[in-house]
Design a protein around this motif. Structure first.
Motif, PDB file in Angstrom:
ATOM      1  N   VAL A  44       0.814  -1.215   0.000  1.00  0.00           N
ATOM      2  CA  VAL A  44       0.000   0.000   0.000  1.00  0.00           C
ATOM      3  C   VAL A  44       0.850   1.268   0.000  1.00  0.00           C
ATOM      4  O   VAL A  44       0.328   2.368  -0.205  1.00  0.00           O
ATOM      5  N   THR A  45       2.151   1.119   0.233  1.00  0.00           N
ATOM      6  CA  THR A  45       3.034   2.281   0.195  1.00  0.00           C
ATOM      7  C   THR A  45       3.188   2.755  -1.249  1.00  0.00           C
ATOM      8  O   THR A  45       3.413   1.959  -2.153  1.00  0.00           O
ATOM      9  N   VAL A  46       3.067   4.041  -1.456  1.00  0.00           N
ATOM     10  CA  VAL A  46       3.163   4.620  -2.795  1.00  0.00           C
ATOM     11  C   VAL A  46       4.422   5.472  -2.894  1.00  0.00           C
ATOM     12  O   VAL A  46       4.635   6.385  -2.085  1.00  0.00           O
ATOM     13  N   ARG A 188      -2.798   5.223  -4.245  1.00  0.00           N
ATOM     14  CA  ARG A 188      -2.920   4.781  -2.848  1.00  0.00           C
ATOM     15  C   ARG A 188      -4.328   4.273  -2.559  1.00  0.00           C
ATOM     16  O   ARG A 188      -4.504   3.227  -1.911  1.00  0.00           O
ATOM     17  N   ALA A 189      -5.343   4.984  -3.032  1.00  0.00           N
ATOM     18  CA  ALA A 189      -6.729   4.573  -2.783  1.00  0.00           C
ATOM     19  C   ALA A 189      -6.994   3.196  -3.374  1.00  0.00           C
ATOM     20  O   ALA A 189      -7.650   2.348  -2.737  1.00  0.00           O
ATOM     21  N   PHE A 190      -6.496   2.963  -4.588  1.00  0.00           N
ATOM     22  CA  PHE A 190      -6.705   1.657  -5.211  1.00  0.00           C
ATOM     23  C   PHE A 190      -5.954   0.568  -4.456  1.00  0.00           C
ATOM     24  O   PHE A 190      -6.510  -0.508  -4.185  1.00  0.00           O
ATOM     25  N   LYS A 193      -7.690  -0.363  -1.259  1.00  0.00           N
ATOM     26  CA  LYS A 193      -8.912  -1.128  -1.506  1.00  0.00           C
ATOM     27  C   LYS A 193      -8.592  -2.574  -1.872  1.00  0.00           C
ATOM     28  O   LYS A 193      -9.237  -3.516  -1.389  1.00  0.00           O
ATOM     29  N   LEU A 194      -7.589  -2.773  -2.743  1.00  0.00           N
ATOM     30  CA  LEU A 194      -7.208  -4.130  -3.137  1.00  0.00           C
ATOM     31  C   LEU A 194      -6.621  -4.895  -1.959  1.00  0.00           C
ATOM     32  O   LEU A 194      -6.940  -6.075  -1.761  1.00  0.00           O
ATOM     33  N   VAL A 315     -14.838  -2.451  -9.947  1.00  0.00           N
ATOM     34  CA  VAL A 315     -14.866  -3.912 -10.057  1.00  0.00           C
ATOM     35  C   VAL A 315     -14.684  -4.559  -8.694  1.00  0.00           C
ATOM     36  O   VAL A 315     -15.411  -5.499  -8.322  1.00  0.00           O
ATOM     37  N   LEU A 316     -13.736  -4.078  -7.929  1.00  0.00           N
ATOM     38  CA  LEU A 316     -13.491  -4.634  -6.585  1.00  0.00           C
ATOM     39  C   LEU A 316     -14.738  -4.521  -5.710  1.00  0.00           C
ATOM     40  O   LEU A 316     -15.097  -5.468  -5.003  1.00  0.00           O
ATOM     41  N   ASP A 317     -15.377  -3.360  -5.738  1.00  0.00           N
ATOM     42  CA  ASP A 317     -16.593  -3.177  -4.938  1.00  0.00           C
ATOM     43  C   ASP A 317     -17.673  -4.166  -5.340  1.00  0.00           C
ATOM     44  O   ASP A 317     -18.294  -4.813  -4.469  1.00  0.00           O
ATOM     45  N   GLU A 318     -17.910  -4.283  -6.636  1.00  0.00           N
ATOM     46  CA  GLU A 318     -18.988  -5.145  -7.114  1.00  0.00           C
ATOM     47  C   GLU A 318     -18.651  -6.631  -6.952  1.00  0.00           C
ATOM     48  O   GLU A 318     -19.525  -7.429  -6.582  1.00  0.00           O
ATOM     49  N   ALA A 319     -17.408  -6.991  -7.212  1.00  0.00           N
ATOM     50  CA  ALA A 319     -17.018  -8.392  -7.117  1.00  0.00           C
ATOM     51  C   ALA A 319     -17.032  -8.884  -5.670  1.00  0.00           C
ATOM     52  O   ALA A 319     -17.540  -9.976  -5.385  1.00  0.00           O
TER      53      ALA A 319
END
Length: 324
Positions: A44-46, A188-190, A193-194, A315-319
């Motif tokens: 998660v580090t950017v 970072r947000a993506f 979330k992943l 996609v992550l939210d829906e999946a």
């Protein structure tokens, strides 16, 4: 038969029905592991993004600009996705992604000119009429336009093959446009979330298919950006079998698929969803996901064409919601 076509067919089917015309493309540079493992945990580090007007992009293409681009024409949806993440509206586009409510929305998207000619053959004259500083296209589809554009603007061919590539291109565009803080924030947000989704993966078997009717395929992690997420989210046993490989409906039935995601690709006067077309096959109704009503028709503009961090976040939210 459920075909597992190459990455270049994947790009073309976003605009037209799947055909066997493109049989010479390779596979992704970062294939999924042979045992279907999800791979290492997402970091998660950017890293900081530095503004520049010259770089070698995530695919190895050298991009050199005289100044920060202000007028950008998008010939495929990843470009629209990236620009939206950076707070930039393209000068013109060749996709319908911007109309999605997670992007500009239908009303605001109408203000963005659409390049005529379709995805496969966008009109060069129309592109140049917008006096673009930069034109971004899909390499294996729009690369043929480069000679016609080179004296008037800069053409940047992208070739995303995994979610990591999409993040890399986001960083590249952020650097060239000077939108470094926006790029870091979107990445970072993506990643957050992943990383959250992969902490509690589902034990259910998932499958993503796409197409219009009898010509449809299985999205595999080696050949599809969206599918490259799925080994982190669920049991996803689907592997690319190369250009000539395919999955039979019998094999899919034997895999006991619990959750099906269906991307309907429409073209011209095509009516109805892919799920409705497949319902005519008696084997379709025997798949556990179909039998239990766990088939999800998803927005192909986002799932199949977007490929960027904003689309993949949707996609992550829906999946993950469907896989619970």
């Amino acid at each position: 038969m459920l075909r597992s076509p190459s990455r270049c067919v994947r790009g073309w089917i976003a605009a037209v029905l799947l055909t066997p015309l493109l049989a010479n493309c390779g596979t992704a540079t970062e294939p999924a592991s042979a045992d279907g493992a999800p791979g290492p945990r997402t970091e998660v580090t950017v890293e900081p993004i530095e503004a520049t007007t010259r770089l070698t992009d995530t695919g190895g293409v050298e991009v050199s600009l005289g100044k920060r681009p202000e007028r950008i024409v998008c010939l495929f949806a990843l470009c629209d996705d990236i620009l939206t993440e950076l707070g930039v509206v393209p000068t013109a586009t060749n996709s319908a992604l911007l109309a999605h409510p997670g992007f500009l929305g239908a009303k605001k998207a109408k203000a963005v000119d659409v390049i005529p000619g379709g995805f496969i053959a966008p009109e060069v004259e129309a592109i140049l009429a917008h006096k673009p500083d930069l034109v971004i296209g899909l390499g294996d589809t729009h690369g043929k336009l480069a000679p016609a554009l080179e004296d008037a603007t800069t053409f940047w061919p992208m070739q995303p093959e995994s979610w990591q590539d999409s993040v890399g291109y986001l960083r590249d565009v952020a650097a060239l446009t000077g939108r470094t803080a926006e790029g870091e924030r979107a990445e970072r947000a993506f990643r957050v979330k992943l990383a959250a989704a992969e902490k509690s993966p589902s034990d259910r078997t998932a499958l993503v298919i796409y197409g219009s009717d009898e010509n449809f395929g299985v999205a595999t992690p080696e050949t599809d950006v969206t599918a490259s997420l799925f080994p982190k989210l669920a049991d996803y046993p689907w592997k690319s079998r190369g250009v000539e490989g395919s999955y039979s409906l019998e094999e899919i039935l034997a895999a006991d698929v619990d959750v099906l995601f269906v991307e309907t690709m429409s073209f011209g006067g095509t009516d109805g969803t892919l799920s409705e077309k497949l319902a005519e096959n008696p084997l379709w109704g025997k798949i556990p996901a179909v039998r239990e009503g766990d088939v999800h028709e998803v927005d192909s503009e986002v799932w199949a064409k977007g490929r960027g961090t904003r689309s993949l976040g949707i996609v992550l939210d829906e999946a993950t919601a469907a896989l619970r």
